[in-house]
Enzyme design. Structure first.
Site, PDB file in Angstrom:
ATOM      1  N   LYS A  29       0.838  -1.196   0.000  1.00 34.57           N
ATOM      2  CA  LYS A  29       0.000   0.000   0.000  1.00 34.57           C
ATOM      3  C   LYS A  29       0.875   1.250   0.000  1.00 34.57           C
ATOM      4  O   LYS A  29       0.667   2.162  -0.802  1.00 34.57           O
ATOM      5  CB  LYS A  29      -0.906  -0.020   1.234  1.00 34.57           C
ATOM      6  CG  LYS A  29      -2.089   0.905   1.145  1.00 34.57           C
ATOM      7  CD  LYS A  29      -2.958   0.806   2.403  1.00 34.57           C
ATOM      8  CE  LYS A  29      -3.759  -0.476   2.461  1.00 34.57           C
ATOM      9  NZ  LYS A  29      -4.352  -0.718   3.788  1.00 34.57           N
ATOM     10  N   ARG A  41      -3.080   3.155   8.478  1.00 33.55           N
ATOM     11  CA  ARG A  41      -3.447   2.019   7.635  1.00 33.55           C
ATOM     12  C   ARG A  41      -2.331   0.988   7.576  1.00 33.55           C
ATOM     13  O   ARG A  41      -1.175   1.327   7.359  1.00 33.55           O
ATOM     14  CB  ARG A  41      -3.735   2.497   6.212  1.00 33.55           C
ATOM     15  CG  ARG A  41      -4.537   3.767   6.130  1.00 33.55           C
ATOM     16  CD  ARG A  41      -4.645   4.297   4.712  1.00 33.55           C
ATOM     17  NE  ARG A  41      -5.339   3.396   3.810  1.00 33.55           N
ATOM     18  CZ  ARG A  41      -5.412   3.586   2.497  1.00 33.55           C
ATOM     19  NH1 ARG A  41      -4.791   4.608   1.937  1.00 33.55           N
ATOM     20  NH2 ARG A  41      -6.078   2.737   1.735  1.00 33.55           N
ATOM     21  N   GLY A  65      -8.154  -6.868   4.065  1.00 34.95           N
ATOM     22  CA  GLY A  65      -9.036  -7.007   5.224  1.00 34.95           C
ATOM     23  C   GLY A  65      -8.447  -7.797   6.379  1.00 34.95           C
ATOM     24  O   GLY A  65      -9.115  -8.018   7.378  1.00 34.95           O
ATOM     25  N   MET A  89      -5.690  -7.056   8.216  1.00 35.84           N
ATOM     26  CA  MET A  89      -5.161  -6.248   9.302  1.00 35.84           C
ATOM     27  C   MET A  89      -6.000  -4.985   9.451  1.00 35.84           C
ATOM     28  O   MET A  89      -7.026  -4.850   8.822  1.00 35.84           O
ATOM     29  CB  MET A  89      -3.703  -5.945   9.058  1.00 35.84           C
ATOM     30  CG  MET A  89      -2.845  -7.190   9.248  1.00 35.84           C
ATOM     31  SD  MET A  89      -1.143  -6.872   8.903  1.00 35.84           S
ATOM     32  CE  MET A  89      -1.215  -6.377   7.217  1.00 35.84           C
ATOM     33  N   ARG A 134      -3.595  -1.488  -6.339  1.00 36.27           N
ATOM     34  CA  ARG A 134      -2.787  -2.709  -6.268  1.00 36.27           C
ATOM     35  C   ARG A 134      -3.230  -3.606  -7.411  1.00 36.27           C
ATOM     36  O   ARG A 134      -4.308  -3.418  -7.973  1.00 36.27           O
ATOM     37  CB  ARG A 134      -2.987  -3.427  -4.930  1.00 36.27           C
ATOM     38  CG  ARG A 134      -4.416  -3.883  -4.718  1.00 36.27           C
ATOM     39  CD  ARG A 134      -4.619  -4.533  -3.357  1.00 36.27           C
ATOM     40  NE  ARG A 134      -6.028  -4.748  -3.114  1.00 36.27           N
ATOM     41  CZ  ARG A 134      -6.605  -4.704  -1.914  1.00 36.27           C
ATOM     42  NH1 ARG A 134      -5.899  -4.452  -0.839  1.00 36.27           N
ATOM     43  NH2 ARG A 134      -7.887  -4.933  -1.784  1.00 36.27           N
ATOM     44  N   HIS A 185     -16.526  -8.609   1.623  1.00 30.61           N
ATOM     45  CA  HIS A 185     -15.491  -9.483   2.177  1.00 30.61           C
ATOM     46  C   HIS A 185     -15.586 -10.894   1.604  1.00 30.61           C
ATOM     47  O   HIS A 185     -14.611 -11.472   1.130  1.00 30.61           O
ATOM     48  CB  HIS A 185     -15.618  -9.506   3.704  1.00 30.61           C
ATOM     49  CG  HIS A 185     -14.633 -10.418   4.365  1.00 30.61           C
ATOM     50  ND1 HIS A 185     -14.946 -11.719   4.708  1.00 30.61           N
ATOM     51  CD2 HIS A 185     -13.342 -10.237   4.714  1.00 30.61           C
ATOM     52  CE1 HIS A 185     -13.883 -12.277   5.261  1.00 30.61           C
ATOM     53  NE2 HIS A 185     -12.896 -11.394   5.285  1.00 30.61           N
ATOM     54  N   SER A 239      15.494 -39.837 -12.467  1.00 30.80           N
ATOM     55  CA  SER A 239      14.248 -39.175 -12.094  1.00 30.80           C
ATOM     56  C   SER A 239      14.171 -39.179 -10.575  1.00 30.80           C
ATOM     57  O   SER A 239      14.334 -40.224  -9.943  1.00 30.80           O
ATOM     58  CB  SER A 239      13.068 -39.936 -12.696  1.00 30.80           C
ATOM     59  OG  SER A 239      11.860 -39.398 -12.208  1.00 30.80           O
ATOM     60  N   CYS A 261       9.411 -37.157 -10.534  1.00 23.82           N
ATOM     61  CA  CYS A 261       8.116 -37.788 -10.756  1.00 23.82           C
ATOM     62  C   CYS A 261       7.329 -37.970  -9.465  1.00 23.82           C
ATOM     63  O   CYS A 261       6.338 -38.685  -9.439  1.00 23.82           O
ATOM     64  CB  CYS A 261       8.294 -39.123 -11.461  1.00 23.82           C
ATOM     65  SG  CYS A 261       9.240 -40.316 -10.506  1.00 23.82           S
ATOM     66  N   TYR A 314      12.627 -32.087 -16.984  1.00 24.63           N
ATOM     67  CA  TYR A 314      11.176 -32.203 -16.950  1.00 24.63           C
ATOM     68  C   TYR A 314      10.656 -32.372 -15.525  1.00 24.63           C
ATOM     69  O   TYR A 314      11.400 -32.738 -14.613  1.00 24.63           O
ATOM     70  CB  TYR A 314      10.700 -33.381 -17.819  1.00 24.63           C
ATOM     71  CG  TYR A 314      11.029 -34.753 -17.280  1.00 24.63           C
ATOM     72  CD1 TYR A 314      10.148 -35.422 -16.418  1.00 24.63           C
ATOM     73  CD2 TYR A 314      12.221 -35.394 -17.626  1.00 24.63           C
ATOM     74  CE1 TYR A 314      10.454 -36.674 -15.919  1.00 24.63           C
ATOM     75  CE2 TYR A 314      12.536 -36.648 -17.130  1.00 24.63           C
ATOM     76  CZ  TYR A 314      11.649 -37.292 -16.279  1.00 24.63           C
ATOM     77  OH  TYR A 314      11.959 -38.524 -15.783  1.00 24.63           O
TER      78      TYR A 314
HETATM   79  P1  ADP Z   1      -7.825  -2.298   3.866  1.00 26.93           P
HETATM   80  O1  ADP Z   1      -6.436  -2.735   3.694  1.00 26.93           O
HETATM   81  O2  ADP Z   1      -8.622  -3.109   4.783  1.00 26.93           O
HETATM   82  O3  ADP Z   1      -8.500  -2.000   2.556  1.00 26.93           O
HETATM   83  P2  ADP Z   1      -7.333   0.529   4.073  1.00 26.93           P
HETATM   84  O4  ADP Z   1      -6.131   0.995   4.796  1.00 26.93           O
HETATM   85  O5  ADP Z   1      -7.265   0.532   2.601  1.00 26.93           O
HETATM   86  O6  ADP Z   1      -7.738  -0.889   4.628  1.00 26.93           O
HETATM   87  O7  ADP Z   1      -8.531   1.441   4.542  1.00 26.93           O
HETATM   88  C1  ADP Z   1      -9.849   1.119   4.303  1.00 26.93           C
HETATM   89  C2  ADP Z   1     -10.596   2.293   3.739  1.00 26.93           C
HETATM   90  O8  ADP Z   1     -10.500   3.414   4.564  1.00 26.93           O
HETATM   91  C3  ADP Z   1     -10.099   2.774   2.405  1.00 26.93           C
HETATM   92  O9  ADP Z   1     -10.623   2.029   1.367  1.00 26.93           O
HETATM   93  C4  ADP Z   1     -10.603   4.175   2.350  1.00 26.93           C
HETATM   94  O10 ADP Z   1     -11.915   4.202   1.866  1.00 26.93           O
HETATM   95  C5  ADP Z   1     -10.578   4.580   3.789  1.00 26.93           C
HETATM   96  N1  ADP Z   1      -9.424   5.454   4.023  1.00 26.93           N
HETATM   97  C6  ADP Z   1      -8.182   5.102   4.374  1.00 26.93           C
HETATM   98  N2  ADP Z   1      -7.381   6.167   4.473  1.00 26.93           N
HETATM   99  C7  ADP Z   1      -8.137   7.249   4.180  1.00 26.93           C
HETATM  100  C8  ADP Z   1      -7.888   8.647   4.086  1.00 26.93           C
HETATM  101  N3  ADP Z   1      -6.689   9.154   4.336  1.00 26.93           N
HETATM  102  N4  ADP Z   1      -8.900   9.431   3.744  1.00 26.93           N
HETATM  103  C9  ADP Z   1     -10.131   8.925   3.491  1.00 26.93           C
HETATM  104  N5  ADP Z   1     -10.431   7.631   3.558  1.00 26.93           N
HETATM  105  C10 ADP Z   1      -9.446   6.777   3.885  1.00 26.93           C
HETATM  106 MG    MG Z   2      -7.735  -0.924   1.152  1.00 29.77          MG
END
Ligand code: ADP
Ligand code: MG
Ligand code: MG
Length: 865
Positions: A21, A91, A100, A102, A333, A451, A759, A826, A846
């Site tokens: 990220k 983040r 999702g 962490m 990503r 999710h 092999s 094998c 192989y």
């Molecule tokens: P995950 O890895 O679970 O997607 P993120 O770190 O991407 O977690 O955060 C989840 C959401 O929080 C992002 O998709 C975004 O919508 C919101 N978010 C994160 N940072 C900011 C920010 N600086 N300003 C506004 N929204 C944010």
């Molecule tokens: Mg995210």
């Protein structure tokens, strides 16, 4: 050493340091994209935190506050300030994306004082953000269950008669903040922190800690992500998608992640923040509705998505927020995708001239591609099946099983070996293990980026989401079309169509699409390692050829003897007292075996066919029930007790290390002679009648000393040449060995002098190297796994560290004697992507694997990433 980096200091190549990220936020900053600025605390800082017994060192703290000061300068705002306050998000972001898994906290920097300052400008947003902060902070930092806050929200919604938290007015939000603070204080035993700097440090620590939460650990294990990587933490200026009119937040893919179709594909919510979209708690709108309501922001986002796709040379998964009409990019990503989509996208991007064929092959995630060969519903059975509901087709593949309503029950079914379908309102990260062991997932809420959908696609598992016709009740029942379904009731789901059916529906293997076939031919052009197959029957061989195998790497001849009419002759052979008797019994086996080889050679034509001589200990062929023993006795005109005596005499304490492999043929060379005759005569017959220059490769198993090999090879070659001469034909046959004993690895140079090919039999080699039997290891390997001693089944994926060293040694020793000697593998590992990686790096000629793994193996051998 630097531990904290401004976004403007980093780039995409710094992924190891900044996490995915952070590196991509930095890269987008470099590209001049609209990214809220911030800084990244590195993965090294996370490792340092764990090294220091979970303390962020003074010097790293200092660096964090230095960078915070720079962010204040860049943004012209003040963290905790009394005018124009700076709010940030904290983040997580590891090297590999773990969606999702962490934690994230938004709106950090708000306190009772700061919220009032912010309220002067926009009171509703201020209090909406504050209530979100308290809840998220409680959850992430203090591990206070979200449900306490949700209950309060429900209460306030009921009281005000409003449907969604997005529509609460200022007074309601202020009331909510008051209630949240009380709950916070009650569960945390302290008031909500009023020092923004304390909030910041605590949140960073919590993200570091979240690297080791159970679901992150589980995810890492599933995807082979080392614990040692650690996570980075991104501190980023907040932008607000929750400021009312002209505001939105959403996620989108540059192509459809389920089908691969080229289109912007995503979901968003008006007047919302962060998790609202993915949590499945609000039903989002599709991205084309954004085009209608905010055409300019949409167009800008669309253009950026195309630029990103070209820049990263891969399909992108992006997060954005629109604050009062202004677009901000919050993440990008390489997007997770289904197997079908992966193939479509890789193919299309080559056709569109965006990437090379090699890049297309490298782009494919082989773990997910396996889903392509996953079963589909049987057409006939499907046409008479009862469709009971329809949801969104989130992740393709057909699945049938018993309904379970929670992850724990799914695990119980899994342990019993009963396939189950996890049926839930929505899934959350705690469910991950239960999702993994289920055959399919069905949720009644959520969109294509919820999710459940994202995780299922990542696992290559059949999944339907947003199936509102399935009413999941608190009491572990589901009502579909007025009928009540309980745990254990059978249903079937088709993740490609979104259809739900009653009962179990039969399945059939998946077919290869034309695009996938094209990718496979590209892979063949690029690869230096060939893919063979392990096949014991003409049918398997034909299937493998269809899947693109370039030879047979292993025929287990004993499998040919287990059929009813054959096992009798085999038993006769075993019960023979003299060589003459034994030869007579073998004579009965000869024509049967010869015909087997004729059939296989005809299928394989001029491709190499590697035949392993009889390998298992003889007791495996003997009857075990009294009835069978009696039958055998009468056929053989022997006494039951005599037969029992023979069976007893065959008993060994360690059959895996007993009279098996080449040792059998050394005691009874006539067995090897019969097999030689069968092979050579069959080869000559096919050559004569069908004109194919067949390529038999005779493989002697379990050689530990070259003298064992020489003893047999001399006799085999003598007989083979004699037969060939008698036929006045020529035949290109080879005699080689399987290396599957540690001693053979060490002595591989000596062995290489005598053999035509090598092999690696990695199943036995693993068993013999570790000294644990593959038939008995399951039990204690589970303990080992739990204790973190051996967390990866070495029989499924090669132990590259240990057993791999033996292979490497043997490989180099063999090549030092015969530089061009043909070397392959094998064992089961020949079809395992991670293991193939290892064999490819060494320079194997192989890998051989079971037919249905051939297509994936062809991709693996061509990847250069
Ligand atoms: P995950 O890895 O679970 O997607 P993120 O770190 O991407 O977690 O955060 C989840 C959401 O929080 C992002 O998709 C975004 O919508 C919101 N978010 C994160 N940072 C900011 C920010 N600086 N300003 C506004 N929204 C944010
Ligand atoms: Mg995210
Ligand atoms: Mg073996």
């Amino acid at each position: 050493m630097q531990f904290v980096y401004m976004f403007s200091e980093g780039n995409a190549a710094m992924r190891d340091v900044l996490g995915g990220k952070g590196a991509n936020l930095a890269e987008m900053t470099q590209l001049g994209f609209p990214v809220p600025q911030g800084f990244t605390v590195s993965t090294a800082a996370c490792n340092d935190y764990y090294k220091e017994n979970k303390v962020i060192s003074k010097s790293i703290q200092k660096e964090i506050f230095e960078k915070l000061a720079r962010l204040e300068a860049v943004s012209n705002k003040q963290f905790g300030g009394t005018h124009n306050p700076l709010l940030v998000s904290v983040r997580s972001g590891a090297r590999a994306s773990m969606p999702g898994m962490m934690d994230t906290v938004l709106n950090l920097g708000l306190t009772d004082d700061v919220v009032e300052v912010m309220a002067q400008d926009d009171a509703r947003t201020a209090f909406d953000s504050y209530r979100r902060l308290i809840q998220m902070y409680a959850d992430v930092v203090k591990e206070i269950d979200k449900k306490y806050f949700d209950q309060e929200l429900e209460f306030v919604l009921k009281e005000t008669g409003i449907d969604s938290d997005h529509d609460l007015d200022l007074d309601a939000l202020k009331g909510l903040v008051r209630r949240y603070k009380v709950i916070y204080e009650y569960h945390a035993n302290e008031p909500f922190p009023q020092d923004p700097r304390v909030q910041l440090m605590e949140a960073i620590e919590a993200v570091f800690r979240s690297w080791n939460n159970p679901r992150a650990i589980y995810y890492r294990k599933m995807h082979d992500i080392p614990e040692s990587w650690g996570t980075a933490v991104n501190i980023q200026e907040m932008v607000f998608g929750n400021k009312g009119e002209g505001c939105a937040t959403g996620v989108a893919f540059s192509r459809n992640p389920a089908s691969g179709e080229k289109m912007l594909y995503g979901e968003f919510l008006f007047n919302a923040q962060g998790e609202d979209v993915v949590a499945g708690t609000h039903t989002p709108l599709t991205i084309d509705q954004l085009e209608k309501t905010m055409p300019e922001a949409y167009q800008e986002f669309y253009d950026l998505s195309q630029k990103l796709e070209h820049h990263y040379r891969d399909m992108q998964d992006m997060e954005f927020t629109i604050e009062k009409g202004k677009l901000f990019m919050l993440q990008t990503r390489n997007g997770k995708r289904t197997a079908q989509a992966a193939v479509q996208i890789a193919y299309d991007m080559v056709e569109e001239g965006i990437i090379t064929k090699q890049e297309a092959i490298n782009q494919l995630d082989t773990q997910i591609l396996e889903g392509l060969l996953h079963p589909q519903f049987d057409e006939k059975a499907l046409s008479v099946a009862d469709m009971i509901a329809k949801g969104l087709p989130a992740s393709p593949g057909a699945a049938s099983g018993a309904i379970v309503f929670d992850a724990t029950t799914a695990l119980k079914y899994f342990e019993k070996g009963t396939p189950c379908i996890l049926v839930r309102l929505e899934t959350s990260p705690e469910d991950i293990e239960g999702m993994h062991v289920s055959s399919g997932i069905l949720t009644s809420r959520g969109g294509m980026t919820s999710h459940a959908a994202v995780v299922a696609r990542g696992m290559g598992k059949s999944c339907i989401v947003g199936c509102s016709e399935v009413a999941v009740k608190e009491n572990k029942t589901a009502i579909i079309k007025g009928k009540t379904y309980r745990e254990g009731d059978l249903i079937s789901i088709d993740g490609s169509t979104g259809f739900v059916y009653e009962g179990r529906i039969g399945t059939q293997p998946g077919l290869l699409s034309d695009e996938f076939k094209t990718l496979l031919t590209w892979a063949d052009e690029l690869a230096t390692v060939k893919v063979y197959t392990n096949a014991d029957t003409p049918k398997d061989a034909a299937k493998a050829l269809e899947y693109g195998a370039r030879g047979i790497g292993l025929i287990r001849t004993e499998h040919m003897f287990f059929e009813k009419n054959r096992i009798r002759a085999m038993r006769e052979m075993i019960l023979s007292q003299t060589t003459v008797q034994r030869e007579k019994a073998l004579e009965k086996l000869l024509p049967i075996q010869r015909q087997d080889f004729v059939d296989i050679f005809s299928v394989m034509k001029e491709l190499p066919v590697t035949i392993r001589y009889l390998d298992p200990p003889l007791h495996e062929f003997m009857p075990t029930t009294t009835q069978e023993i009696e039958e055998l006795a009468s056929i053989m005109s022997m006494g039951v007790s005599d037969i029992k005596t023979v069976i007893r005499s065959l008993h060994e304490y360690n059959p895996m290390m007993g009279h098996r492999g080449c040792r059998l043929a050394i005691s009874y060379p006539e067995i090897a002679m019969m097999q030689t005759r069968a092979i050579i005569e069959a080869a000559l017959e096919v050559k004569k009648t069908e004109g194919y220059d067949v390529q038999p490769e005779i493989m002697i198993p379990l050689v530990g000393d070259v003298k064992e090999f020489n003893f047999l090879a001399m006799r085999i070659r003598e007989l083979a040449d004699k037969i060939i001469n008698e036929h006045e034909l020529s035949l290109n046959y080879r005699v080689g060995t399987m290396i599957e004993l540690p001693r053979a690895c060490v002595m591989a140079d000596q062995i290489a002098k005598s053999v035509d090919f090598i092999s690696f039999g990695t199943n036995d080699l693993t068993q013999m190297s570790f000294g644990f039997s593959r038939d008995d290891a399951g039990e204690f390997l589970r303990d080992y796994d739990r204790l973190g001693i051996i967390t990866k089944d070495p029989f499924a994926s090669l132990d590259t560290e240990g057993v791999g060293q033996l292979i490497e040694l043997a490989y180099h020793k063999a090549r030092s004697i015969k530089p061009d000697i043909k070397i392959g593998v094998c064992g089961e590992h020949g079809g395992d992507p991670r293991s193939i990686e290892f064999f490819k790096k060494l320079g194997f000629n192989y890998v051989s694997c079971s037919p249905f793994r051939v297509p994936i193996a062809r991709i693996c051998v061509a990847q250069t990433k």
